[in-house]
Enzyme design. Sequence first.
Site, PDB file in Angstrom:
ATOM      1  N   ASP A  44      -8.957  -4.439  -6.615  1.00 32.14           N
ATOM      2  CA  ASP A  44      -8.638  -3.472  -5.559  1.00 32.14           C
ATOM      3  C   ASP A  44      -9.459  -2.202  -5.744  1.00 32.14           C
ATOM      4  OD1 ASP A  44      -7.473  -1.778  -3.688  1.00 32.14           O
ATOM      5  OD2 ASP A  44      -5.454  -2.547  -4.031  1.00 32.14           O
ATOM      6  N   SER A  99       0.856  -1.189   0.000  1.00 35.41           N
ATOM      7  CA  SER A  99       0.000   0.000   0.000  1.00 35.41           C
ATOM      8  C   SER A  99       0.899   1.250   0.000  1.00 35.41           C
ATOM      9  CB  SER A  99      -0.960  -0.029   1.189  1.00 35.41           C
ATOM     10  OG  SER A  99      -1.975   0.940   1.034  1.00 35.41           O
ATOM     11  N   HIS A 152      -7.829  -4.884  -1.824  1.00 33.63           N
ATOM     12  CA  HIS A 152      -6.552  -4.351  -1.348  1.00 33.63           C
ATOM     13  C   HIS A 152      -5.832  -5.317  -0.404  1.00 33.63           C
ATOM     14  CE1 HIS A 152      -3.748  -1.108  -1.087  1.00 33.63           C
ATOM     15  NE2 HIS A 152      -3.903  -0.933   0.218  1.00 33.63           N
TER      16      HIS A 152
END
Length: 837
Positions: A771, A694, A804
């Site tokens: 995502d 991330s 994610h």
Amino acid sequence: MTNNNEQGTYSSIPNSELEANNNMISDSLNTSFVDNVLYQFSRLKYVCLYSIIIIYGLIILFTLIGNFSGKDKHIPSKKILDFNKSINPVNGLKKVSFESVRANDLTPSYKPLQWLTEGKDDSEDKGLYSTLIGNKYMIKSVLDEKYEQLLFEGKTFMDDDLKTEHKVDSFISSPDLKFALIRTESKRLWRHSFIADYYILNVETKKLSKLFSSVTMVSFSPDSTKIAYVLENDLYIYDILNEKTTRVTETGSKNIFNGKADWVYEEEILESDSALWWSPDSKFVTFLETDETEVPEYSINYYIEKEGQDYPAYPELRTIKYPKPSYPNPIVNIKVFSLETKNTVTYKLDEPSQLVNEIVYLGDAKFIAKVTDRIATYMKVFVMDVFGNEKSLQRKQFDEDEWIELTHYTTYVKPNPEKGIKTDGYLDVIPVNGFNHLVYYPDLESKEFIQLTDGEWEVVDGVTSFDQQKRIVWFISTQKSSIERHLYYVSLDEPLKIHEVTDTSKDGYYRASFSSGSRFALLTYMGPDVPYQKVIDFQEPKEAKTLYVLEDNKKVRDNLPLYDVPVKKFQKINIGADENGEDIILNSFEILPNNFNPNLKNHYPVFFFGYNGPNSQQVNKVFSVGLNQVIASQLDAIFVCVDTRGTGFLGKKHRSLVRGKLGQYESSDFIKVAKIYSEKEYVDSEKTLMYGWSYGGFMSLYTAEQDAGETIKYHISVAPVTNWLLYDSVYTERYMGDAEENAFNYFKSSLQNMNRIFKAQRVLLMHGLGDDNVHFQNSAHFIDKAIQAKAKNFDTKVFPDSDHSISYHGAYNIVMDEIISWAGQAFNGDFKDRWTY
């Protein structure tokens, strides 16, 4: 943006299989060669044949001598890699591996406990709580361990009308415990939200009946007689006792949300699917009406997961309204619905681009609304009433140098006539001299406050609990150390006089949850030693009593002596002076491999981990055994984690300088740390790797661009932002400001120069195609730039339908396996003889 601590198609098969196959191919080629020689020269005299074989053997010999002459100590060893080494031969103890991690041998357990409200004034706090024991949803009491009330039992239930069985996805009790909602047939929407069916349970009669179908948000009223829910983005109120439904709104549509958070409010602002707040007397509902008409759409293809189809011919296309920098944000109005008059009043914001951060009721008829501007430089706190008659500005908080962090820390303080307090007030956390501290606003008509805590340390997560009767505020802070958490309390009647609760003479990382009257607490010790949970009686705060241990993690304690767990060493690293000549001191920890020998020369690889998002923290004294220890144990590598400048809990000066310049200071700090390690004699400076997920994935690639392969040789990036114009507006603009006014730094803080990035030995990129948070679009842009740069030292791995967290169909374990396998190949030298930029 997710703060993951541990989180393409294979460019090759797993390394152990690859080596075995290579050996087989080599043996086959050698056999064919010899057979050919014998066939062609079978009629010659044996001496000729022997001469040829000798010459061929000498060529091989000289080649081997050259390879091992020491001129290049990094020629691949081509040893077979085993990433599941089970025993340390030195001491006979087990080594940490993914096998042991996934078996949860060293994973602590934390028992769920939800305190129950026991009356309006909380004067009689009996310590009732709900918990799940096996498959039983129970009510228990901390005062009477034998007391228990069964609410529901089972992981499934039958719909008697339809004769169908359903799975219990969630169990939600009403505040008075007379009713419960069972969520089933859940389909996840985004991080916190589902679309699901709900059954209502009468706890006394055990009658279970279907109540709602395909709703997206439910909420019991404080008096337990009503349920608010959202169906097709319209808000409804169901009266349980009368079995009647009131429709509150009729504007719900694809673009209008009522009482439910849209994507960006759910992810970045409210951290919940609910945009609804009940008045304490259950007579009013305040909710957000969110208009997304002008917000652009983002589309995601789901290739596998399509309802009723195992192999869909066409992917399912889902769209979300997703605002990006410089594009329109959703417009929200604050609305209040009266259950008695059925009237709705509306409060409009001063500017359409403003964001509603928090709403908190202060009594039955008033509430405060915290509103920030789009780029989070100011916050206005308004006092409003439920009748639509009042909207007054109580205070304004402004910070041009930093940003207003979106928090939910407001706690109501009731009037206390005995103490001479006749007005409603509230507790909050605000920056004071550069550090976040508790303050008390005793009057809603004044911006003046009473400061409750002070010092070069910070209060964490606001008020832990507030005892309205004793006027005591419980809180967690970093007073002892920025990487520890201890419990304290302060009285409103004795501001700045701080009382310690947990033992600060010992290292500790604690969290606590209190009963409704603040008499009892579940105290959770999370590290650095094996975690445990205790139930504490704070009837006399200065003489707190431990009632019993709820969880001692005996399994972990029993297993620890069987393992050779690499030791985590915390340290402060001085990376030199900043532009003002002041030393930059960073929190860090390192994990040394088993049997570490500092006398070895050019021996150990270094695996760097970073997240480093604004106001985040990865270096803390929480007990954990996972990827970090697996890397040290299985790869014989030094694991290093660093919190660079811009991270949290060290005050504004440490944190705020990254505003408008994401990545720029953090990467500089990381490179300096990497250089310090590369200069250590026992470190192999050609075997250094940086990994992140991330924001950490962005940091790994951004650092690769700044470093250009000079210090850190390998990079792993998972689900990264690669250009800040591609991420959501609320997060990005809070830290980067306006995209047009700060265009230069938007450009400078995004990945641009592939030539520099691919000067690293090799790069691995992994991302989920589903995502909804950090879109795969980020990686697609990066891959396209890599193609244009003709980069060949680049591996990618993608995961269909994974969000994610990359968890769809067990993908998370694949990600973890790939990280250690790829890092192992890097440290083994398997990438050194491949093409680099």
